[in-house]
Write an enzyme that holds these catalytic residues in place. Sequence first.
Site, PDB file in Angstrom:
ATOM      1  N   SER A   1       1.320  -1.439   0.047  1.00 44.71           N
ATOM      2  CA  SER A   1      -0.179   0.136   0.014  1.00 44.71           C
ATOM      3  C   SER A   1       0.839   1.657  -0.111  1.00 44.71           C
ATOM      4  CB  SER A   1      -1.306   0.403   1.026  1.00 44.71           C
ATOM      5  OG  SER A   1      -1.703   0.983   1.375  1.00 44.71           O
TER       6      SER A   1
ATOM      7  N   LEU B   1       3.194   4.199   0.292  1.00 48.42           N
ATOM      8  CA  LEU B   1       4.865   5.162   0.107  1.00 48.42           C
ATOM      9  C   LEU B   1       5.499   3.086  -1.073  1.00 48.42           C
ATOM     10  CD1 LEU B   1       5.663   6.971   2.153  1.00 48.42           C
ATOM     11  CD2 LEU B   1       4.194   7.052   0.619  1.00 48.42           C
TER      12      LEU B   1
ATOM     13  N   SER C   1       9.449   9.977   9.545  1.00 52.05           N
ATOM     14  CA  SER C   1       8.501  10.998   9.084  1.00 52.05           C
ATOM     15  C   SER C   1       9.131  12.270   9.769  1.00 52.05           C
ATOM     16  CB  SER C   1       7.193  10.599   9.568  1.00 52.05           C
ATOM     17  OG  SER C   1       6.015  11.886  10.452  1.00 52.05           O
TER      18      SER C   1
ATOM     19  N   TYR D   1       3.691   7.617  17.841  1.00 53.91           N
ATOM     20  CA  TYR D   1       4.738   7.534  16.352  1.00 53.91           C
ATOM     21  C   TYR D   1       6.055   8.528  16.245  1.00 53.91           C
ATOM     22  CZ  TYR D   1       4.447   8.424  11.292  1.00 53.91           C
ATOM     23  OH  TYR D   1       4.687   8.138   9.742  1.00 53.91           O
TER      24      TYR D   1
END
Length: 257
Positions: A15, A17, A148, A161
């Site tokens: 899925s 990236l 990220s 995260y």
Amino acid sequence: MDLNGAAAIISGGASGLGEATARDLAAHGATVVVADLNEERGKSLADELGGVFVKTDVSDEQQVQAAVDAAVATGRPLRVVVNSAGIGWATRTVNRDGSPHDLASYRKVIEVNLIGTFNLMRIGAAAVAKTEPIDDDGQRGVIVNTASVAALEGQTGQVAYSASKGGIVGMTVPAARDLAAVGIRVNTICPGIIDTPIYGFNANAEEFKAKLVAPVVFPKRMGRPSEFAHLVRSVIENDYMNAEVIRFDGGIRFQPK
Ligand SMILES: NC(=O)c1ccc[n+]([C@@H]2O[C@H](COP(=O)([O-])OP(=O)(O)OC[C@H]3O[C@@H](n4cnc5c(N)ncnc54)[C@H](O)[C@@H]3O)[C@@H](O)[C@H]2O)c1
């Protein structure tokens, strides 16, 4: 490094990236191994690309070993490891009702995003290290991890995260130093806001995405998974890229909320 004729393993390759990366690397001659929990999507993509799907939980040692074994069994030298599997949801350190962040969900995010990335990096690198060097520098392969922008400026509710992604950023330099001995480069990409299924598909998702795009500097839109895949390939193909953390974000700087 030339991708043609090499094997590449991509976690989270079913899925978003990871999928875009699998498509791009396959289009440039790599045999791809899609290592993902999502059997239905992963298998159909691998079939389409002439690659292999292995149902894999990245945080599980045996499952990752099996996925890497499958990459070696393709008969192409395993030269590329892309970590793109990841999860995340929003919880505050102290919730609005006064209760503390639950520890189980914090652990789960660290387990998948950080430990899962290290797990595939270590087992994948051990297999890459067994291949013959392919150039005068002694290069054998490349690892590309996905962190990220939240690793650097996490928003409200992103404590788990951001910790997991910050850990990936922190591993980049020491892993590159460790793996220099076996001719492997290590780089980490920090995406900003890229349009993938991670944001869901309902009406709320569109509203949420519009809000996220507001602080993007230019171009004023979400990034495209194909643009991320292009960057992954550029990092692989450019032999002097090593131990680097690369923002890929249209200039965004995350706001607190
Ligand atoms: N899309 C963005 O804006 C964005 C921004 C910054 C970072 N990222 C990171 O990029 C990576 C890819 O995200 P995406 O947007 O493509 O998300 P996505 O949800 O589209 O894809 C993630 C994939 O990871 C797989 N996965 C989840 N847990 C797994 C596990 N334990 N083992 C193996 N596979 C697992 C899922 O099945 C899915 O196929 C993630 O690490 C995410 O944190 C995304």
